[in-house]
Design a protein around this motif. Structure first.
Motif, mmCIF file in Angstrom:
data_model
loop_
_atom_site.group_PDB
_atom_site.id
_atom_site.type_symbol
_atom_site.label_atom_id
_atom_site.label_comp_id
_atom_site.label_asym_id
_atom_site.label_seq_id
_atom_site.Cartn_x
_atom_site.Cartn_y
_atom_site.Cartn_z
ATOM 1 N N VAL A 119 0.861 -1.188 0.000
ATOM 2 C CA VAL A 119 0.000 0.000 0.000
ATOM 3 C C VAL A 119 0.894 1.234 0.000
ATOM 4 O O VAL A 119 1.837 1.339 0.780
ATOM 5 C CB VAL A 119 -0.927 0.022 1.230
ATOM 6 C CG1 VAL A 119 -1.708 1.326 1.287
ATOM 7 C CG2 VAL A 119 -1.872 -1.167 1.206
ATOM 8 N N ASP A 120 0.576 2.160 -0.909
ATOM 9 C CA ASP A 120 1.276 3.440 -0.940
ATOM 10 C C ASP A 120 0.443 4.477 -0.189
ATOM 11 O O ASP A 120 -0.687 4.782 -0.581
ATOM 12 C CB ASP A 120 1.478 3.907 -2.386
ATOM 13 C CG ASP A 120 2.555 3.118 -3.100
ATOM 14 O OD1 ASP A 120 3.434 2.562 -2.426
ATOM 15 O OD2 ASP A 120 2.517 3.056 -4.344
ATOM 16 N N VAL A 121 0.994 5.015 0.892
ATOM 17 C CA VAL A 121 0.337 6.077 1.645
ATOM 18 C C VAL A 121 0.982 7.397 1.222
ATOM 19 O O VAL A 121 2.189 7.575 1.347
ATOM 20 C CB VAL A 121 0.487 5.868 3.163
ATOM 21 C CG1 VAL A 121 -0.158 7.027 3.920
ATOM 22 C CG2 VAL A 121 -0.116 4.539 3.577
ATOM 23 N N GLY A 122 0.165 8.278 0.681
ATOM 24 C CA GLY A 122 0.690 9.535 0.188
ATOM 25 C C GLY A 122 0.958 9.529 -1.309
ATOM 26 O O GLY A 122 1.679 10.401 -1.807
ATOM 27 N N ALA A 123 0.403 8.536 -2.035
ATOM 28 C CA ALA A 123 0.521 8.538 -3.493
ATOM 29 C C ALA A 123 -0.304 9.694 -4.061
ATOM 30 O O ALA A 123 -1.415 9.965 -3.607
ATOM 31 C CB ALA A 123 0.030 7.211 -4.061
#
Length: 254
Positions: free
Chosen positions: A122-126
């Motif tokens: 999971v990319d947080v801040g994409a």
């Protein structure tokens, strides 16, 4: 990209989608459309970004069978803005408008080719910026022999039928190229579109030797091919003494 502003969406670990809600984009029945634009991303290692488009009816409801999307775009190395292109087939009856949606999709949603079960990243801040999005209505282009199975014989018409109509009601120029099976160019001809109702132009092929051929029509705008249509057809040899035309034709179909 070319001038501020651009449209920005951001994900804090979930999928994000935004549907265009600006001035309506009207469409014409039977016209094809191409969408072009640019996207810039940050913070994406597992997530991907894309755009989808579909036709809408008069009540602004999506005609889901017409939905198309771009490829999933990753964060590139050394490139700030990535161009994308999306083409929709001819607008069906009942289509009134064009709908656009931009997406940030996390790994678990877009990456369906991986074995399961697995741990999804999971990319947080994409984040993604979209800019310079353009919608084009394309000329209508058709090419066919009108012969069953695209098989021409000496007892029928040896003809190509080319339809070229500019959906912007301006005259367009296109090029027809005819090549043999070994790539030898047989014909190259400039074609002109019609204003208003589309009319099929007749291209005589009666002088062709028996063999397999390919014909292609390309419409070019500012040095770039915007529409390309092609057809492959077979020109039969004349019947020999004692040959049965129907038996031979049946064999060719098989």
């Amino acid at each position: 990209r070319s001038a501020p502003p651009s449209f920005h969406i951001e994900s804090m670990g979930r999928n994000v989608a935004f549907q265009y809600d600006g001035p309506e984009i009207p469409v014409r029945s039977e016209s094809e459309y191409r969408i072009e634009g640019f996207v810039r991303t940050t913070g994406m290692s597992a997530a991907r970004v894309c755009m989808s488009a579909q036709f809408l009816d008069g009540e602004r409801r999506a005609l889901l069978a017409t939905s198309r999307r771009t490829s999933y775009i990753a964060q590139p190395l050394g490139v700030e803005w990535v161009g994308f292109e999306l083409q929709l087939p001819a607008a069906p009856e009942g289509a009134e408008f064009l709908g656009l949606v931009v997406w940030i999709l996390q790994d678990a949603t877009w990456n369906l080719d991986q074995p399961v079960p697995r741990v999804s990243l999971v990319d947080v801040g994409a984040a993604a910026w979209f800019d310079d999005i353009s919608v084009y209505r394309l000329p209508r282009v058709e090419i066919t022999t009108r012969a069953p199975g695209e098989i021409l014989d000496e007892q029928g018409d040896s003809v190509l039928w080319v339809t070229l109509a500019d959906s912007l009601d301006q005259q367009v120029t296109a090029e027809l190229t005819l090549v043999s099976a070994d790539g030898t160019e047989i014909m190259r001809r400039q074609l002109h579109g019609a204003k208003g109702a589309a009319v099929a132009s007749r291209i005589e092929l009666s002088g062709l030797d028996p063999g397999l051929y390919g014909a292609r029509v390309e419409v070019i705008d500012q040095g770039r091919i915007i529409v390309s249509r092609s057809v492959q057809f077979l020109k039969q040899a004349p019947l020999g003494p004692g040959e049965n035309r129907h038996v031979r034709a049946f064999g060719i179909v098989i």
